[in-house]
Design a protein around this motif. Structure first.
Motif, PDB file in Angstrom:
ATOM      1  N   THR A  39      20.446   4.044  -9.714  1.00  0.00           N
ATOM      2  CA  THR A  39      19.972   2.729 -10.631  1.00  0.00           C
ATOM      3  C   THR A  39      19.331   2.165  -9.680  1.00  0.00           C
ATOM      4  OG1 THR A  39      21.251   1.019 -10.526  1.00  0.00           O
ATOM      5  CG2 THR A  39      21.342   2.063 -12.564  1.00  0.00           C
ATOM      6  N   TRP A  40      18.894   2.905  -8.390  1.00  0.00           N
ATOM      7  CA  TRP A  40      17.998   2.397  -7.214  1.00  0.00           C
ATOM      8  C   TRP A  40      16.863   2.776  -6.798  1.00  0.00           C
ATOM      9  CZ3 TRP A  40      18.225  -2.446  -5.251  1.00  0.00           C
ATOM     10  CH2 TRP A  40      18.704  -3.655  -5.804  1.00  0.00           C
ATOM     11  N   VAL A  41      15.933   2.523  -6.605  1.00  0.00           N
ATOM     12  CA  VAL A  41      14.641   3.335  -6.165  1.00  0.00           C
ATOM     13  C   VAL A  41      13.970   2.999  -5.103  1.00  0.00           C
ATOM     14  CG1 VAL A  41      12.213   4.302  -6.891  1.00  0.00           C
ATOM     15  CG2 VAL A  41      13.926   4.709  -8.648  1.00  0.00           C
ATOM     16  N   ALA A  42      13.911   3.784  -3.720  1.00  0.00           N
ATOM     17  CA  ALA A  42      13.401   2.628  -2.608  1.00  0.00           C
ATOM     18  C   ALA A  42      11.572   3.953  -2.380  1.00  0.00           C
ATOM     19  CB  ALA A  42      13.951   3.417  -1.537  1.00  0.00           C
ATOM     20  N   SER A  43      11.339   3.361  -2.302  1.00  0.00           N
ATOM     21  CA  SER A  43       9.879   3.850  -1.722  1.00  0.00           C
ATOM     22  C   SER A  43       8.495   3.376  -0.878  1.00  0.00           C
ATOM     23  CB  SER A  43       8.698   4.221  -3.852  1.00  0.00           C
ATOM     24  OG  SER A  43       8.472   3.239  -3.894  1.00  0.00           O
ATOM     25  N   LEU A  44       8.269   4.831  -0.522  1.00  0.00           N
ATOM     26  CA  LEU A  44       6.944   4.411   0.875  1.00  0.00           C
ATOM     27  C   LEU A  44       5.743   4.829   0.334  1.00  0.00           C
ATOM     28  CD1 LEU A  44       6.693   2.614   3.849  1.00  0.00           C
ATOM     29  CD2 LEU A  44       7.400   4.973   4.005  1.00  0.00           C
ATOM     30  N   ALA A  45       4.405   3.877   0.324  1.00  0.00           N
ATOM     31  CA  ALA A  45       3.439   5.002   0.385  1.00  0.00           C
ATOM     32  C   ALA A  45       2.255   4.917   0.931  1.00  0.00           C
ATOM     33  CB  ALA A  45       3.407   4.052  -0.927  1.00  0.00           C
ATOM     34  N   TYR A  46       1.405   5.714   1.308  1.00  0.00           N
ATOM     35  CA  TYR A  46       0.093   4.605   1.841  1.00  0.00           C
ATOM     36  C   TYR A  46      -1.187   5.102   1.387  1.00  0.00           C
ATOM     37  CZ  TYR A  46      -3.714   5.595   5.472  1.00  0.00           C
ATOM     38  OH  TYR A  46      -4.632   5.433   6.394  1.00  0.00           O
ATOM     39  N   VAL A  47      -2.250   4.938   1.569  1.00  0.00           N
ATOM     40  CA  VAL A  47      -3.534   5.330   1.277  1.00  0.00           C
ATOM     41  C   VAL A  47      -4.346   4.684   1.410  1.00  0.00           C
ATOM     42  CG1 VAL A  47      -4.969   4.472  -1.587  1.00  0.00           C
ATOM     43  CG2 VAL A  47      -2.598   4.085  -1.956  1.00  0.00           C
ATOM     44  N   ARG A  48      -5.045   5.608   1.394  1.00  0.00           N
ATOM     45  CA  ARG A  48      -6.823   5.854   2.560  1.00  0.00           C
ATOM     46  C   ARG A  48      -7.681   5.597   1.312  1.00  0.00           C
ATOM     47  NH1 ARG A  48      -8.367   5.707   7.617  1.00  0.00           N
ATOM     48  NH2 ARG A  48     -10.068   6.864   7.689  1.00  0.00           N
ATOM     49  N   GLY A  49      -8.788   5.068   1.374  1.00  0.00           N
ATOM     50  CA  GLY A  49     -10.234   5.242   0.491  1.00  0.00           C
ATOM     51  C   GLY A  49     -10.697   4.552   0.708  1.00  0.00           C
ATOM     52  N   ALA A  50     -12.212   4.383  -0.260  1.00  0.00           N
ATOM     53  CA  ALA A  50     -12.887   3.969   0.219  1.00  0.00           C
ATOM     54  C   ALA A  50     -13.917   3.623  -1.473  1.00  0.00           C
ATOM     55  CB  ALA A  50     -14.523   5.091   0.571  1.00  0.00           C
ATOM     56  N   ARG A  51     -14.483   1.856  -1.213  1.00  0.00           N
ATOM     57  CA  ARG A  51     -14.405   1.820  -2.240  1.00  0.00           C
ATOM     58  C   ARG A  51     -15.532   0.651  -2.626  1.00  0.00           C
ATOM     59  NH1 ARG A  51     -10.611  -2.700  -5.492  1.00  0.00           N
ATOM     60  NH2 ARG A  51      -9.318  -3.315  -3.164  1.00  0.00           N
ATOM     61  N   PHE A  52     -16.072   0.193  -3.794  1.00  0.00           N
ATOM     62  CA  PHE A  52     -17.260  -0.784  -3.631  1.00  0.00           C
ATOM     63  C   PHE A  52     -16.411  -1.908  -4.975  1.00  0.00           C
ATOM     64  CE2 PHE A  52     -20.585   2.392  -3.085  1.00  0.00           C
ATOM     65  CZ  PHE A  52     -20.589   1.850  -2.051  1.00  0.00           C
ATOM     66  N   VAL A  53     -16.696  -3.244  -4.436  1.00  0.00           N
ATOM     67  CA  VAL A  53     -15.819  -4.369  -4.597  1.00  0.00           C
ATOM     68  C   VAL A  53     -17.938  -5.443  -4.737  1.00  0.00           C
ATOM     69  CG1 VAL A  53     -14.546  -6.191  -4.941  1.00  0.00           C
ATOM     70  CG2 VAL A  53     -13.490  -4.508  -3.627  1.00  0.00           C
ATOM     71  N   GLU A  54     -17.188  -6.100  -5.518  1.00  0.00           N
ATOM     72  CA  GLU A  54     -18.588  -6.735  -6.235  1.00  0.00           C
ATOM     73  C   GLU A  54     -18.940  -7.967  -5.339  1.00  0.00           C
ATOM     74  OE1 GLU A  54     -18.031  -8.321 -10.317  1.00  0.00           O
ATOM     75  OE2 GLU A  54     -18.162  -6.140 -10.885  1.00  0.00           O
ATOM     76  N   THR A  55     -17.744  -8.549  -4.551  1.00  0.00           N
ATOM     77  CA  THR A  55     -17.800  -9.549  -3.717  1.00  0.00           C
ATOM     78  C   THR A  55     -18.825  -9.637  -2.696  1.00  0.00           C
ATOM     79  OG1 THR A  55     -15.469  -9.924  -4.240  1.00  0.00           O
ATOM     80  CG2 THR A  55     -16.722 -10.911  -2.313  1.00  0.00           C
ATOM     81  N   TRP A  56     -18.635  -7.445  -2.180  1.00  0.00           N
ATOM     82  CA  TRP A  56     -19.627  -7.218  -1.007  1.00  0.00           C
ATOM     83  C   TRP A  56     -20.432  -6.291  -1.452  1.00  0.00           C
ATOM     84  CZ3 TRP A  56     -16.996 -10.549   2.515  1.00  0.00           C
ATOM     85  CH2 TRP A  56     -15.968 -10.841   2.490  1.00  0.00           C
ATOM     86  N   ASP A  57     -21.612  -6.601   0.113  1.00  0.00           N
ATOM     87  CA  ASP A  57     -22.510  -6.027  -0.175  1.00  0.00           C
ATOM     88  C   ASP A  57     -22.973  -4.441  -0.308  1.00  0.00           C
ATOM     89  OD1 ASP A  57     -23.826  -8.130  -1.381  1.00  0.00           O
ATOM     90  OD2 ASP A  57     -24.939  -8.475   0.379  1.00  0.00           O
ATOM     91  N   GLU A  58     -21.520  -4.162   0.960  1.00  0.00           N
ATOM     92  CA  GLU A  58     -21.799  -2.787   1.650  1.00  0.00           C
ATOM     93  C   GLU A  58     -20.397  -2.499   1.215  1.00  0.00           C
ATOM     94  OE1 GLU A  58     -22.749  -2.865   5.456  1.00  0.00           O
ATOM     95  OE2 GLU A  58     -22.514  -4.980   5.293  1.00  0.00           O
ATOM     96  N   PRO A  59     -19.903  -1.295   0.582  1.00  0.00           N
ATOM     97  CA  PRO A  59     -18.242  -0.911   1.031  1.00  0.00           C
ATOM     98  C   PRO A  59     -17.374  -0.526   1.605  1.00  0.00           C
ATOM     99  CG  PRO A  59     -19.835   1.052   1.857  1.00  0.00           C
ATOM    100  CD  PRO A  59     -20.920   0.084   1.851  1.00  0.00           C
ATOM    101  N   LEU A  60     -16.232  -1.078   1.301  1.00  0.00           N
ATOM    102  CA  LEU A  60     -15.214  -1.597   1.385  1.00  0.00           C
ATOM    103  C   LEU A  60     -13.985  -0.106   2.022  1.00  0.00           C
ATOM    104  CD1 LEU A  60     -13.142  -4.352   1.667  1.00  0.00           C
ATOM    105  CD2 LEU A  60     -12.271  -3.841  -0.330  1.00  0.00           C
ATOM    106  N   PHE A  61     -13.405   0.038   2.923  1.00  0.00           N
ATOM    107  CA  PHE A  61     -12.951   0.896   3.516  1.00  0.00           C
ATOM    108  C   PHE A  61     -11.486   0.562   3.736  1.00  0.00           C
ATOM    109  CE2 PHE A  61     -16.849   2.653   4.429  1.00  0.00           C
ATOM    110  CZ  PHE A  61     -17.106   4.116   3.752  1.00  0.00           C
TER     111      PHE A  61
END
Length: 169
Positions: A39-61
């Motif tokens: 019944t137990w699960v352990a996980s480790l994750a890594y994400v590298r990405g680029a996106r636009f967020v309304e708060t900032w005028d420039e992209p967020l990496f």
């Protein structure tokens, strides 16, 4: 192995601003999950990405790392916890500054009926913007928050397979 899975994906992004600056970046994610006991699960994750967020005028990496552990303490009590960190850059220049954030979560859920449960959640977050980042009005340069919430969860089956009256037992 049977109890451990690794999944990943890769890609790339090219982001161009209105002034002609372009930034190329490798993107992708990786997820390592291991089942512990029944019944137990352990996980480790890594994400590298680029996106636009309304708060900032420039992209967020961003580079984000998370770890989690969840399972049943006994037949009725389920617990889950997680922690993560992110480092983000605002803008297309590699020398642009950004911010870091950290968080941790914990959850306990107890069933009330077959289709209803009750739980308590805890969240801790912390962030810090670099000194030369123009923070939106009302946002602190550095901050931390804690939150405790209670929830009621409902589970309803979408498809139910009924047993035929003449089925062998």
């Amino acid at each position: 192995s049977r109890r451990t899975t690794l999944s990943f994906s890769t890609g790339s992004s090219a982001v161009q601003q209105g002034d002609g600056r372009t930034r190329y970046a490798a993107t992708g994610n990786a997820d390592l999950t291991h089942e512990i006991g029944r019944t137990w699960v352990a996980s480790l994750a890594y994400v590298r990405g680029a996106r636009f967020v309304e708060t900032w005028d420039e992209p967020l990496f961003s580079d984000v790392v998370t770890a989690s552990l969840s399972g049943l303490i006994n037949r009725r009590v389920q617990v889950a916890s997680g922690a993560g960190a992110s480092m983000r850059t605002i803008g297309v220049r590699p020398t642009d500054r950004g911010y870091t954030s950290y968080w941790g979560t914990a959850n306990v859920s107890i069933p009330l009926t077959r289709h209803l449960n009750f739980g308590i959640d805890y969240l801790y977050t912390q962030h810090e913007f670099d000194t030369d980042v123009q923070v939106p009005t009302g946002w602190p340069q550095r901050g931390e928050r804690q939150r405790v919430t209670a929830h009621i969860g409902v589970w309803l089956p979408l498809l139910a397979q009924t047993r035929r009256p003449n089925a062998t037992r």
